[in-house]
Structure formats: structure tokens, C-alpha cells
Design an enzyme around this catalytic site. Structure first.
Site, PDB file in Angstrom:
ATOM      1  N   THR A  25       0.749  -0.888  -0.047  1.00  0.00           N
ATOM      2  CA  THR A  25       0.095   0.001  -0.045  1.00  0.00           C
ATOM      3  C   THR A  25       0.922   1.497  -0.106  1.00  0.00           C
ATOM      4  O   THR A  25       0.485   2.241  -0.907  1.00  0.00           O
ATOM      5  CB  THR A  25      -0.796   0.007   1.315  1.00  0.00           C
ATOM      6  OG1 THR A  25      -1.618  -1.284   1.332  1.00  0.00           O
ATOM      7  CG2 THR A  25      -1.805   1.177   1.284  1.00  0.00           C
ATOM      8  N   TRP A  26       1.913   1.220   0.833  1.00  0.00           N
ATOM      9  CA  TRP A  26       2.856   2.285   0.874  1.00  0.00           C
ATOM     10  C   TRP A  26       3.545   2.589  -0.337  1.00  0.00           C
ATOM     11  O   TRP A  26       3.842   3.715  -0.907  1.00  0.00           O
ATOM     12  CB  TRP A  26       3.840   2.061   2.260  1.00  0.00           C
ATOM     13  CG  TRP A  26       4.581   3.173   2.684  1.00  0.00           C
ATOM     14  CD1 TRP A  26       4.558   4.577   2.399  1.00  0.00           C
ATOM     15  CD2 TRP A  26       5.624   2.827   3.629  1.00  0.00           C
ATOM     16  NE1 TRP A  26       5.377   5.206   3.097  1.00  0.00           N
ATOM     17  CE2 TRP A  26       6.165   4.404   3.960  1.00  0.00           C
ATOM     18  CE3 TRP A  26       6.247   1.814   4.082  1.00  0.00           C
ATOM     19  CZ2 TRP A  26       7.387   4.521   4.737  1.00  0.00           C
ATOM     20  CZ3 TRP A  26       7.296   2.300   4.869  1.00  0.00           C
ATOM     21  CH2 TRP A  26       7.962   3.464   4.982  1.00  0.00           C
ATOM     22  N   HIS A  84       1.946  -9.307  -6.944  1.00  0.00           N
ATOM     23  CA  HIS A  84       2.480 -10.273  -5.578  1.00  0.00           C
ATOM     24  C   HIS A  84       3.363 -11.432  -6.313  1.00  0.00           C
ATOM     25  O   HIS A  84       3.812 -12.186  -5.518  1.00  0.00           O
ATOM     26  CB  HIS A  84       1.318 -10.815  -4.796  1.00  0.00           C
ATOM     27  CG  HIS A  84       0.865  -9.795  -3.620  1.00  0.00           C
ATOM     28  ND1 HIS A  84       1.424  -8.615  -3.146  1.00  0.00           N
ATOM     29  CD2 HIS A  84      -0.589  -9.841  -3.215  1.00  0.00           C
ATOM     30  CE1 HIS A  84       0.799  -8.042  -2.133  1.00  0.00           C
ATOM     31  NE2 HIS A  84      -0.297  -8.712  -2.450  1.00  0.00           N
ATOM     32  N   SER A 116       1.875  -9.159  10.470  1.00  0.00           N
ATOM     33  CA  SER A 116       0.994  -8.494   9.685  1.00  0.00           C
ATOM     34  C   SER A 116      -0.078  -9.422   8.955  1.00  0.00           C
ATOM     35  O   SER A 116      -1.279  -9.319   8.910  1.00  0.00           O
ATOM     36  CB  SER A 116       1.718  -7.577   8.842  1.00  0.00           C
ATOM     37  OG  SER A 116       0.917  -6.664   7.980  1.00  0.00           O
ATOM     38  N   TYR A 174      11.504  -2.452   3.706  1.00  0.00           N
ATOM     39  CA  TYR A 174      10.428  -1.334   4.433  1.00  0.00           C
ATOM     40  C   TYR A 174      11.285  -0.698   5.490  1.00  0.00           C
ATOM     41  O   TYR A 174      10.999   0.635   5.905  1.00  0.00           O
ATOM     42  CB  TYR A 174       9.639  -2.361   5.218  1.00  0.00           C
ATOM     43  CG  TYR A 174       8.382  -1.578   5.843  1.00  0.00           C
ATOM     44  CD1 TYR A 174       7.113  -1.496   5.170  1.00  0.00           C
ATOM     45  CD2 TYR A 174       8.410  -1.379   7.218  1.00  0.00           C
ATOM     46  CE1 TYR A 174       5.999  -1.339   6.228  1.00  0.00           C
ATOM     47  CE2 TYR A 174       7.388  -1.098   7.781  1.00  0.00           C
ATOM     48  CZ  TYR A 174       6.252  -0.831   7.176  1.00  0.00           C
ATOM     49  OH  TYR A 174       5.128  -0.282   8.009  1.00  0.00           O
ATOM     50  N   ARG A 242      -2.699  -1.168   9.683  1.00  0.00           N
ATOM     51  CA  ARG A 242      -2.844  -1.497  11.216  1.00  0.00           C
ATOM     52  C   ARG A 242      -1.825  -0.551  11.952  1.00  0.00           C
ATOM     53  O   ARG A 242      -2.315   0.359  12.715  1.00  0.00           O
ATOM     54  CB  ARG A 242      -2.406  -3.068  10.963  1.00  0.00           C
ATOM     55  CG  ARG A 242      -2.925  -3.610  12.500  1.00  0.00           C
ATOM     56  CD  ARG A 242      -2.315  -5.095  12.433  1.00  0.00           C
ATOM     57  NE  ARG A 242      -0.794  -5.463  12.298  1.00  0.00           N
ATOM     58  CZ  ARG A 242      -0.349  -5.378  13.171  1.00  0.00           C
ATOM     59  NH1 ARG A 242      -0.457  -5.450  14.545  1.00  0.00           N
ATOM     60  NH2 ARG A 242       1.066  -5.489  13.165  1.00  0.00           N
ATOM     61  N   LYS A 243      -0.666  -0.881  12.157  1.00  0.00           N
ATOM     62  CA  LYS A 243       0.170  -0.178  12.863  1.00  0.00           C
ATOM     63  C   LYS A 243       1.486   0.299  12.253  1.00  0.00           C
ATOM     64  O   LYS A 243       1.706   1.855  12.391  1.00  0.00           O
ATOM     65  CB  LYS A 243       1.095  -1.068  14.019  1.00  0.00           C
ATOM     66  CG  LYS A 243       0.036  -1.248  15.022  1.00  0.00           C
ATOM     67  CD  LYS A 243       0.904  -1.981  16.199  1.00  0.00           C
ATOM     68  CE  LYS A 243       0.385  -2.054  17.685  1.00  0.00           C
ATOM     69  NZ  LYS A 243       1.203  -2.704  18.440  1.00  0.00           N
ATOM     70  N   GLY A 244       1.896  -0.104  11.210  1.00  0.00           N
ATOM     71  CA  GLY A 244       2.704   0.556  10.176  1.00  0.00           C
ATOM     72  C   GLY A 244       4.064   0.827  10.773  1.00  0.00           C
ATOM     73  O   GLY A 244       4.705   1.826  10.783  1.00  0.00           O
TER      74      GLY A 244
HETATM   75  P1  PAP Z   1      -1.060  -5.966   0.704  1.00  0.00           P
HETATM   76  O1  PAP Z   1       0.393  -6.672   0.398  1.00  0.00           O
HETATM   77  O2  PAP Z   1      -1.880  -7.196   1.264  1.00  0.00           O
HETATM   78  O3  PAP Z   1      -1.596  -5.323  -0.073  1.00  0.00           O
HETATM   79  P2  PAP Z   1       0.543  -4.359   2.538  1.00  0.00           P
HETATM   80  O4  PAP Z   1       0.153  -2.979   2.172  1.00  0.00           O
HETATM   81  O5  PAP Z   1       1.958  -4.672   2.102  1.00  0.00           O
HETATM   82  O6  PAP Z   1      -0.878  -5.149   2.002  1.00  0.00           O
HETATM   83  O7  PAP Z   1       0.443  -4.477   3.984  1.00  0.00           O
HETATM   84  C1  PAP Z   1      -0.169  -3.919   5.046  1.00  0.00           C
HETATM   85  C2  PAP Z   1       1.107  -3.303   5.975  1.00  0.00           C
HETATM   86  O8  PAP Z   1       1.659  -2.151   5.439  1.00  0.00           O
HETATM   87  C3  PAP Z   1       0.482  -3.395   7.580  1.00  0.00           C
HETATM   88  O9  PAP Z   1       1.439  -3.409   8.250  1.00  0.00           O
HETATM   89  P3  PAP Z   1       1.170  -3.909   9.753  1.00  0.00           P
HETATM   90  O10 PAP Z   1       0.339  -4.746   9.903  1.00  0.00           O
HETATM   91  O11 PAP Z   1       2.505  -4.289  10.566  1.00  0.00           O
HETATM   92  O12 PAP Z   1       0.686  -2.659  10.464  1.00  0.00           O
HETATM   93  C4  PAP Z   1       0.103  -1.898   7.334  1.00  0.00           C
HETATM   94  O13 PAP Z   1      -0.119  -1.105   8.555  1.00  0.00           O
HETATM   95  C5  PAP Z   1       1.519  -0.932   6.574  1.00  0.00           C
HETATM   96  N1  PAP Z   1       1.025   0.270   5.887  1.00  0.00           N
HETATM   97  C6  PAP Z   1       0.281   0.677   5.218  1.00  0.00           C
HETATM   98  N2  PAP Z   1       0.218   1.703   4.701  1.00  0.00           N
HETATM   99  C7  PAP Z   1       1.515   2.290   5.185  1.00  0.00           C
HETATM  100  C8  PAP Z   1       2.294   3.325   5.108  1.00  0.00           C
HETATM  101  N3  PAP Z   1       1.802   4.238   4.664  1.00  0.00           N
HETATM  102  N4  PAP Z   1       3.531   3.374   5.794  1.00  0.00           N
HETATM  103  C9  PAP Z   1       3.842   2.320   6.582  1.00  0.00           C
HETATM  104  N5  PAP Z   1       3.430   1.189   6.580  1.00  0.00           N
HETATM  105  C10 PAP Z   1       2.119   1.092   6.007  1.00  0.00           C
END
Ligand code: PAP
Length: 277
Positions: A25-26, A84, A116, A174, A242-244
Site C-alpha cells: 500500500t505504501w 505479488h 501483519s 521497509y 494496522r500499525k505500520g
Molecule cells: P498487501 O500486500 O496485502 O497489499 P500491505 O500494504 O503490504 O498489504 O501490508 C499492510 C502493512 O503495511 C500493514 O502493516 P502492519 O500490519 O505491520 O501494521 C500496514 O499497517 C502497513 N502500511 C500501510 N500503509 C503504510 C504506510 N503508509 N506506511 C507504512 N506502513 C504502512
């Protein structure tokens, strides 16, 4: 097979590649905002109204749903797509240096990926089934039972491709993007052939992009707070935030689990020259 049979790559294609939960997403948001920075005002940006997956469509998903590439074929160039799929599954017409299309990949500490994935899987889990336990998720992950294949293989194949073809595959971590987001934004821009001009640097465009795409900003947008799920789309936009954070595994994995996973990672990476640190 569908990508092999139907997808017509263009030399201008830019593909955001990840194993799930590594920062898809990031990275989608970063690539979109870097590449299109002169087309939009940061105070009224498409990322404030759209989840990044609407702006950088999921190649594998679109092809799977349609059984064809007609949706993507209609996109104007340059196309920003996400995947993916492991690099090794793409047809040679995409991975050949001569093909022109480029991949931007991001990996993440396996322990954070596992946590995650576990949270995400339970969000998607039908309510009439018991939640997946951490032990179950841990065992599957360690055995390499993951969407799109064992995590370490996924990372290594892109990492090797980035060494062999640095103009074709950019490899990011990351943790590095979290630590030095501005440096990573500059690196991605250079890789995509759109480096920041001195004027842009003066205008703090890099900082604007970092802020726009930050977890704090993105997770606060109404579109990303949307928790609507339905049978056609069992995942809500909010599920991707979620937490990022780096190192949240420490709140979930026992020291024994962390050690086991680190040992597996060490074995898998032995002799490759690659490290997640
Ligand atoms: P996907 O591969 O299913 O599309 P993806 O976006 O890679 O999902 O994973 C979501 C993770 O990226 C989450 O991590 P966490 O569970 O450890 O919190 C999500 O919080 C994190 N994420 C989403 N957006 C951002 C962002 N802008 N910056 C940093 N982390 C992010």
C-alpha cells in the site's frame, strides 16, 4: 498462466512488486505520487480520495477476475501496476533487460511480515470459523506455506534480479524507507527516470511526498477508514492500515518463536550475501 498467455507488457510499464504485507500500500502510494508529482496539487491529491490500490491496480487480481487483460490493455501509458507474483513466474518478455518494463520491490523483516499476515488473515476470516491462532500462522509461515510462495524465495529472486539488472529492478527494504523516507523517495525517482530537479528540492517536494504517503496521513483519510466489506470484496480499505511500525513482532512472538524464525531466515539466506538488516 494468465499473465503468460494474455499480458502484453509495454516498455513504459512500472510494476510495484511485493510479497503480501511488506508495504504494498505504501509503495503504491509512493510510486504514484513520485511519478505523477507534477500533475496534482498536494493539498487536493488523488491519494486523499482514493486508496492506493485504485490508483495502482493489482495486475494479478485484475487478470484473475476478468480472465483477460482487457481492463489493463485500455490503460494509457505509462501504466503503474502492482503484483505479488514472484519474479521467476513472469514471462521472459517482461524480465528481459530489453523489455523496458521496470519493477520496484520492497521486502520486510520476516517476523513483522508474519504478524501483519496473521492479523490480516483473521480480519478476512469468516466469523463462523475460529480465529487462526498465532501458533498455526507461525507454523505455516515457517514451512513456507504463504500466498505467492515461501517468503524467503520471493525476496531472494527479486534481490538477485536487482543485482543482475539494476536498471530493471529496484530493491527496497521497509525498514530503510521508514528510517530514511526522503532518501528512498529520491532513489525511486531516479530509478524511474524522473529525478528531482534542484527547484523541486528547494520547494520541498520530497518532503511533501513523504508526508502525503506516511502511515499517519494515509490512515487518517476517510477513504482509508472505510471498513465496508462485502461478498465480492471481503477486504476493506481500513484493513490495509494496522500499525505500520518496524518491530511490532516483539509484542506477539515469544523469544523462542523469534529465535526459530531468525534461524530459518539465516539458513535460507546462507551464502546468498543478502540480509534483512
Ligand atoms: P498487501 O500486500 O496485502 O497489499 P500491505 O500494504 O503490504 O498489504 O501490508 C499492510 C502493512 O503495511 C500493514 O502493516 P502492519 O500490519 O505491520 O501494521 C500496514 O499497517 C502497513 N502500511 C500501510 N500503509 C503504510 C504506510 N503508509 N506506511 C507504512 N506502513 C504502512
Amino acid at each position: 498462466m494468465l499473465v503468460n498467455d494474455h499480458f502484453n507488457p509495454r516498455p513504459t510499464d512500472i510494476i510495484v512488486a511485493t510479497s503480501p504485507k511488506c508495504g504494498t500500500t505504501w509503495l503504491r502510494a509512493l510510486v504514484f505520487s513520485i511519478y505523477n508529482r507534477s500533475s496534482f496539487d498536494f493539498s487536493d491529491h488523488p491519494l486523499s480520495k482514493n486508496n492506493p490500490q485504485e490508483l495502482v491496480p493489482f495486475l494479478d487480481g485484475c487478470i484473475q477476475v476478468d480472465g483477460s487483460t482487457s481492463f489493463i490493455d485500455g490503460f494509457p501509458s505509462p501504466r503503474l501496476l502492482s503484483t505479488h507474483l514472484p519474479y521467476s513466474l513472469f514471462p521472459q518478455r517482461m524480465t528481459d533487460d530489453a523489455s523496458g518494463c521496470r519493477f520496484v520491490y520492497i521486502c520486510r523483516d520476516p517476523k513483522d511480515v508474519l504478524i501483519s499476515k496473521w492479523h490480516f488473515a483473521n480480519k478476512l476470516r469468516p466469523k463462523d470459523l475460529p480465529p487462526i491462532t498465532l501458533d498455526e500462522a507461525f507454523d505455516s509461515f515457517c514451512e513456507g506455506v504463504s500466498h505467492y510462495g515461501p517468503y524467503w524465495d520471493h525476496v531472494l529472486v527479486y534481490w538477485k534480479a536487482s543485482l543482475e539488472s539494476p536498471k530493471k529492478v529496484l530493491f527496497l527494504k521497509y525498514e530503510d524507507v521508514k528510517k530514511e523516507p526522503g532518501d528512498c523517495v529520491r532513489k525511486v525517482a531516479e530509478f524511474l527516470g524522473v529525478p528531482f530537479s534542484p527547484e523541486e528540492q528547494n520547494d520541498k517536494i520530497v518532503e511533501d511526498i513523504v508526508k502525503l504517503c506516511s502511515f499517519e496521513n494515509m490512515s487518517e483519510q476517510d477513504v482509508n477508514k472505510n471498513e465496508t466489506r462485502n461478498s465480492k470484496r471481503p477486504i476493506s480499505n481500513a484493513d490495509f492500515f494496522r500499525k505500520g511500525e518496524v518491530g511490532d513482532w516483539v509484542n506477539h512472538l515469544s523469544p523462542q518463536m523469534a529465535e526459530t524464525l531468525d534461524q530459518i531466515t539465516e539458513q535460507k539466506l546462507q551464502g546468498t550475501g543478502f540480509s534483512f538488516r
